[in-house]
Scaffold this active site. Sequence first.
Site, PDB file in Angstrom:
ATOM      1  N   HIS A  59      -7.301  -6.080   0.614  1.00 22.42           N
ATOM      2  CA  HIS A  59      -6.122  -5.267   0.925  1.00 22.42           C
ATOM      3  C   HIS A  59      -5.371  -5.774   2.156  1.00 22.42           C
ATOM      4  O   HIS A  59      -4.360  -5.202   2.538  1.00 22.42           O
ATOM      5  CB  HIS A  59      -6.572  -3.819   1.177  1.00 22.42           C
ATOM      6  CG  HIS A  59      -5.503  -2.787   1.023  1.00 22.42           C
ATOM      7  ND1 HIS A  59      -4.980  -2.429  -0.215  1.00 22.42           N
ATOM      8  CD2 HIS A  59      -4.855  -2.010   1.937  1.00 22.42           C
ATOM      9  CE1 HIS A  59      -4.079  -1.478  -0.047  1.00 22.42           C
ATOM     10  NE2 HIS A  59      -3.979  -1.210   1.242  1.00 22.42           N
ATOM     11  N   ASP A  90     -10.223  -5.590  -3.521  1.00 27.08           N
ATOM     12  CA  ASP A  90      -9.668  -4.561  -2.639  1.00 27.08           C
ATOM     13  C   ASP A  90     -10.502  -3.283  -2.771  1.00 27.08           C
ATOM     14  O   ASP A  90     -10.575  -2.681  -3.845  1.00 27.08           O
ATOM     15  CB  ASP A  90      -8.217  -4.306  -3.060  1.00 27.08           C
ATOM     16  CG  ASP A  90      -7.476  -3.344  -2.153  1.00 27.08           C
ATOM     17  OD1 ASP A  90      -8.108  -2.444  -1.569  1.00 27.08           O
ATOM     18  OD2 ASP A  90      -6.247  -3.494  -2.041  1.00 27.08           O
ATOM     19  N   SER A 130       0.830  -1.200   0.000  1.00 28.47           N
ATOM     20  CA  SER A 130       0.000   0.000   0.000  1.00 28.47           C
ATOM     21  C   SER A 130       0.871   1.259   0.000  1.00 28.47           C
ATOM     22  O   SER A 130       1.613   1.488  -0.951  1.00 28.47           O
ATOM     23  CB  SER A 130      -0.964  -0.040   1.200  1.00 28.47           C
ATOM     24  OG  SER A 130      -1.960   0.944   1.082  1.00 28.47           O
TER      25      SER A 130
END
Length: 293
Positions: free
Chosen positions: A271, A234, A152
């Site tokens: 995620h 996600d 991320s």
Amino acid sequence: MSLEKVSSNKAFDGELVKYKFKSDALGGLDANFNLFLPANAAEGNKVPLLTYLAGLTCTEDNGAQKGHFLGPAAKEGIAILFPDTSPRGAGIEGETDSWDFGVGAGFYLNATHPKWAKHYNMLTHITIELPQVLEAAGLPIDFKRQSIFGHSMGGHGALTLYLNSVLQGTKQYRSVSAFAPISNPVNCPWGQKAFSGYLEGGIDEARDKYDATELIKKLGKEPVHILVDYGTADNFYKNGQLLPENFLKAARDTGYDEVQVRVRAQEGYDHSYYFISTFGEDHIHFHANFLKA
């Protein structure tokens, strides 16, 4: 910058140690990190180093505890460095007001806005200070063999630190991989918020230094080794925070093929660290191809 050992745990016949030290790059604040050394690491057998950059709200512990990286790294004989995601304890007004800016959200840059510039220098902390501290401590690491990966915000950091090292000719890292990276941050809300706050030049300054999609356009034919995975389920991907297609298009338009820049959509994954742990071993093996050469 002497190291203080905070804790130590045996893992896969190697050792995971948490250290802390006074960081010059972070304005004299205490900095924590975890370091995994495989069992084969020794003064006469220095091992390559893979650095993992975690995402928003995380610390040096998330990847070490939940990434499922240590077993594969032990088998490959690779050390893994797990830094924190930001300075802590600076006492800057507003640094704890939001989960996506300030503490836990350093964005792996060197701040140029005067309010943040003394402490928020994660780029220098990661690329220069931590290797110097590890080397000064006499740890059995071969700093000529480094690679980097992240998740991320940390995927953004890994990509930009790698691409900048290629552009600048230092080639500090042999390869880079990322899980669900913020791939085009000047065009997403997370990145726009961070860059507008940390950088005196705002989005324009970030576009030149801290955006993977913009950076890869500058490379031309310079060889690269890049792997990116993201999940189709996600929510941050669905909401336009990650924009991996923009990075992939820029890479293809620049002339990079599937061997040099591989971006994989993983069906149904989100995620979380469930996603990361599923593909973590694959990423370790990817880096081993370059770190052990």
